[in-house]
Design an enzyme around this catalytic site. Structure first.
Site, PDB file in Angstrom:
ATOM      1  N   ARG A  81      -3.844 -43.193 -57.124  1.00  0.00           N
ATOM      2  CA  ARG A  81      -3.661 -42.056 -56.552  1.00  0.00           C
ATOM      3  C   ARG A  81      -4.967 -41.158 -56.368  1.00  0.00           C
ATOM      4  NH1 ARG A  81      -3.312 -36.467 -59.463  1.00  0.00           N
ATOM      5  NH2 ARG A  81      -2.199 -35.138 -57.933  1.00  0.00           N
ATOM      6  N   HIS A 125      -5.855 -31.600 -52.850  1.00  0.00           N
ATOM      7  CA  HIS A 125      -6.590 -31.277 -53.903  1.00  0.00           C
ATOM      8  C   HIS A 125      -7.650 -30.229 -53.718  1.00  0.00           C
ATOM      9  CE1 HIS A 125      -6.707 -33.505 -58.159  1.00  0.00           C
ATOM     10  NE2 HIS A 125      -7.586 -32.529 -58.211  1.00  0.00           N
ATOM     11  N   GLU A 170      -1.543 -29.269 -58.569  1.00  0.00           N
ATOM     12  CA  GLU A 170      -1.734 -28.084 -59.385  1.00  0.00           C
ATOM     13  C   GLU A 170      -2.007 -26.925 -58.562  1.00  0.00           C
ATOM     14  OE1 GLU A 170      -4.997 -28.884 -62.008  1.00  0.00           O
ATOM     15  OE2 GLU A 170      -4.133 -30.836 -62.841  1.00  0.00           O
ATOM     16  N   ASN A 299       0.782 -33.115 -64.630  1.00  0.00           N
ATOM     17  CA  ASN A 299      -0.400 -33.058 -65.081  1.00  0.00           C
ATOM     18  C   ASN A 299      -0.553 -32.543 -66.246  1.00  0.00           C
ATOM     19  OD1 ASN A 299      -1.031 -34.530 -62.621  1.00  0.00           O
ATOM     20  ND2 ASN A 299      -2.440 -32.881 -61.914  1.00  0.00           N
ATOM     21  N   TYR A 301      -2.976 -32.221 -70.176  1.00  0.00           N
ATOM     22  CA  TYR A 301      -4.207 -32.300 -70.832  1.00  0.00           C
ATOM     23  C   TYR A 301      -3.956 -31.790 -72.569  1.00  0.00           C
ATOM     24  CZ  TYR A 301      -6.191 -33.943 -66.719  1.00  0.00           C
ATOM     25  OH  TYR A 301      -6.485 -34.805 -65.575  1.00  0.00           O
ATOM     26  N   GLU A 375      -1.603 -37.135 -63.797  1.00  0.00           N
ATOM     27  CA  GLU A 375      -2.846 -37.134 -64.505  1.00  0.00           C
ATOM     28  C   GLU A 375      -2.656 -36.868 -66.036  1.00  0.00           C
ATOM     29  OE1 GLU A 375      -5.512 -33.892 -63.226  1.00  0.00           O
ATOM     30  OE2 GLU A 375      -5.085 -34.541 -61.276  1.00  0.00           O
TER      31      GLU A 375
HETATM   32  O1  IFM Z   1     -10.547 -32.843 -62.693  1.00  0.00           O
HETATM   33  C1  IFM Z   1      -9.453 -32.055 -62.866  1.00  0.00           C
HETATM   34  C2  IFM Z   1      -8.579 -32.499 -61.773  1.00  0.00           C
HETATM   35  O2  IFM Z   1      -9.094 -32.307 -60.442  1.00  0.00           O
HETATM   36  C3  IFM Z   1      -7.218 -31.592 -61.777  1.00  0.00           C
HETATM   37  N1  IFM Z   1      -6.658 -31.604 -63.005  1.00  0.00           N
HETATM   38  C4  IFM Z   1      -7.559 -31.468 -64.231  1.00  0.00           C
HETATM   39  C5  IFM Z   1      -8.634 -32.451 -64.074  1.00  0.00           C
HETATM   40  C6  IFM Z   1      -9.330 -32.301 -65.340  1.00  0.00           C
HETATM   41  O3  IFM Z   1     -10.014 -30.744 -65.512  1.00  0.00           O
END
Ligand code: IFM
Length: 475
Positions: A81, A125, A170, A299, A301, A375
Site C-alpha cells: 500500500r 495521504h 485518515e 488504521n 494504533y 495500517e
Molecule cells: O505515520 C503515520 C501515517 O502517516 C498515518 N497513520 C499513522 C502513522 C503513525 O503515526
C-alpha cells in the site's frame, strides 16, 4: 489476550502487506516537476517539525524504489500500500498532468507486478499542493473538485494495473490536526475551519469515488481509510459516558454516518452548533459523499479513553496528538486519559483489545462491508547493534497482539480481508520528524542503508504460513 496454544490460521485469501506514504518516504521533493505540498511548507517553517526535519530526502525511495521492491519480494509480501503525491503528478494541484510524475508511479506499479506484489494505491495521504492551500485548502469547496480531477487522471494512467484504490487516508488528521490543533500541515488553528475541511474532504472522497468508477475497469475496488477510534469512557458514570458519546461522534460517526448513511449525526451537529452553522453543506453533497464503496480501510494504533473533566483538578492534555490546542471542536469539559500499561515510543498505550472492539463494532454497524486493516504498527527506539542486527522484540509483541485481535474479530464474524503493517520503512513521522521509527525495515538515514529488523523476518514468516504460531519462551 495473546496466549494461544495452537497456531491461529488466517483465511487463505487474506491479503497481507506493508504500507507507506509518499511524503514520508519518497524524497526528491523538487525533482521532475514536483511542486511543494503543504508538508514542504510546514516542515520548512521553524518550530513545526522536530529537529527541523523535512521530507526533502526522506528514505530516497524515489530513486531507490527498485531496491525497496526487491526487499518486499525477499520478505515475501503479497501486497504493498503506497500513496501517490498529488503535487508530483499534477503540480500546483490543477492544470495539466506532469508526465514525469506519472511515469514514476508507472515504473513503481510495473516493478511491483513484475515481483508478483499487488499494488494498493492511496490518492491522498496529506500532501495537498500548496497552491490549493493558498486558495483556501480544504476549507474551500473547489479543492474537492480538483481532487476528483486528479483522481481521474491517475486512474486513467494506472487503472489498467492497479485494482485497489483508496481515496483519502485518515481525513480526521487532515481536518482536525491540520486545521484544528495545527500540529499538522497546513497548521491552522480554527475549529470552524476544521469542520469545513472535514466536510470538503468527505465531499472530495465522494466525487473521487464517482470519478474513479468512471475511469476504472469493472471489478476495481474503491475504498476510504479512516483512523476510527476505539473510544472508552473511564467509568460507567453518566458524565464519563457523555464524554465518550461526544468523542465517538467527532471521531467515528462524523465519518461513518455521512459516508454510509448520507447524513450527519444530529448529536454532532448539536454539539458543534457553537462552532459552525454547517452552512458549507449544500444540497446533494451527502448523496455524493455516500456513493457506495467496496471496502473500508481501518488504521488502528491505540484506544482513546475519555472522562468528564474535573474543573477542580485540571489535567494536562493527553489525547496523544501533541500540541497545545485541542484538535477536537467543542470538546470543552472532556478529559483525555492515558490508558494504563505499556507504551510505544510515541507514548501510545499498547492495547489490542481496542482493535477487536472497533472491528466487531463495524461488523455490527456496517453489516457485510469488507474491512481492511490498512495500517497498524508501533514506533520503538530501534538501533542497529554491533553485529548489524536490529532487535525489536517489542514490535513483534505488538504485532502479535494485534494480529491475535484481528483473528479473534474474524472468528467473531468481522469481515476483515487483509492487514498492512505500518510501515515498511522507518520514515518521516510528520511533526516528529525522523525520530520515531515505525518501520519493520530499519533505515540509516545518513547512508540510506536498509536493514530488515527482526520483526520483518517474523512478519515474513506469518505471511508465508498464513498463521500466527504460539509465542516461544522469552530468549
Ligand atoms: O505515520 C503515520 C501515517 O502517516 C498515518 N497513520 C499513522 C502513522 C503513525 O503515526
Amino acid at each position: 489476550m495473546t496466549d494461544h496454544a495452537q497456531p491461529l490460521v488466517f483465511p487463505a485469501d487474506f491479503l497481507w502487506g506493508a504500507a507507506t506514504a509518499a511524503y514520508q518516504i519518497e524524497g526528491a521533493a523538487g525533482e521532475d516537476g514536483r511542486t511543494p505540498s503543504i508538508w514542504d511548507t510546514f516542515s520548512r517553517t521553524p518550530g513545526k517539525v522536530r529537529n527541523g526535519d523535512t521530507g526533502d530526502i526522506a528514505t530516497d525511495h524515489y530513486h531507490r524504489f527498485r531496491e525497496d521492491i526487491a526487499l518486499m519480494a525477499e520478505l515475501g509480501l503479497p501486497a504493498y500500500r503506497f500513496s501517490i503525491a498529488w503535487p508530483r503528478v499534477r503540480p500546483g494541484g490543477s492544470g495539466p498532468a506532469n508526465k514525469a510524475g506519472l511515469d514514476f508511479y508507472d515504473r513503481l506499479v510495473d516493478g511491483l507486478l513484475e515481483h508478483g506484489i499487488t499494488p494498493v494505491a492511496t490518492l491522498y495521504h496529506w500532501d495537498l499542493p500548496q497552491e490549493l492551500e493558498d486558495a483556501g485548502g480544504w476549507t474551500d469547496r473547489s479543492t474537492a473538485r480538483r481532487f476528483a480531477e486528479y483522481a481521474a487522471l491517475v486512474a486513467g494512467r494506472l487503472g489498467d494495473r492497479v485494482g485497489a484504490w483508496t481515496t483519502l487516508n485518515e481525513p480526521w488528521c487532515s481536518a482536525f490536526l491540520g486545521y484544528g490543533s495545527g500540529v499538522h500541515a497546513p497548521g491552522r488553528t480554527d475549529p470552524a475551519a476544521a469542520l469545513a475541511a472535514h466536510h470538503h474532504l468527505l465531499f472530495a472522497h465522494g466525487l473521487a469515488v464517482g470519478a474513479l468508477r468512471a475511469e476504472l475497469p469493472a471489478g476495481a475496488r474503491v475504498s476510504l481509510t479512516l483512523n476510527l477510534a476505539a473510544v472508552r469512557p473511564r467509568s460507567d458514570d453518566p458524565a464519563d459516558r457523555e464524554a465518550a458519546r461526544r468523542i465517538d461522534g467527532l471521531a467515528n460517526r462524523i465519518f461513518l454516518d455521512p459516508v454510509f448513511h448520507a447524513r450527519y449525526p444530529a448529536d454532532v451537529l448539536a454539539d458543534t452548533a457553537g462552532v459552525t452553522d454547517w452552512s458549507f453543506v449544500r444540497d446533494g453533497d451527502l448523496a455524493e459523499i455516500a456513493r457506495p464503496v467496496d471496502a473500508l480501510g481501518i488504521n488502528y494504533y491505540t484506544p482513546t479513553v475519555v472522562a468528564a473533566d474535573d474543573p477542580a483538578d485540571p489535567a494536562p492534555r493527553q489525547d496523544g496528538h501533541g500540541g497545545e490546542r485541542s484538535p477536537w471542536p467543542a470538546d470543552q469539559g472532556i478529559r483525555f486519559l492515558p490508558a494504563d500499561g505499556e507504551r510505544t515510543a510515541m507514548g501510545w498505550p499498547v492495547d489490542a483489545d481496542g482493535l477487536y472492539e472497533l472491528l466487531t463494532r463495524l461488523r455490527d454497524d456496517l453489516p457485510g462491508l469488507p474491512l481492511l486493516i490498512t495500517e497498524n504498527g508501533a514506533a520503538y527506539d530501534d538501533y542497529s547493534d554491533p553485529s548489524g542486527a536490529v532487535r525489536d522484540p517489542e514490535r513483534i509483541a505488538y504485532l502479535r497482539a494485534h494480529l491475535t485481535a484481528v483473528h479473534r474479530a474474524i472468528a467473531a464474524g468481522a469481515p476483515v480481508r487483509g492487514y498492512f503493517v505500518w510501515s515498511l520503512l522507518d520514515n518521516f513521522e510528520w511533526a516528529y520528524g525522523y525520530g520515531k521509527r515505525f518501520g519493520i525495515v530499519h533505515v540509516d538515514f545518513a547512508s540510506q542503508r536498509r536493514t530488515p529488523k527482526d520483526s520483518a523476518r517474523w512478519y515474513a514468516e506469518v505471511v508465508r504460513t498464513g498463521e500466527l504460531r504460539p509465542a516461544g519462551p522469552p530468549a
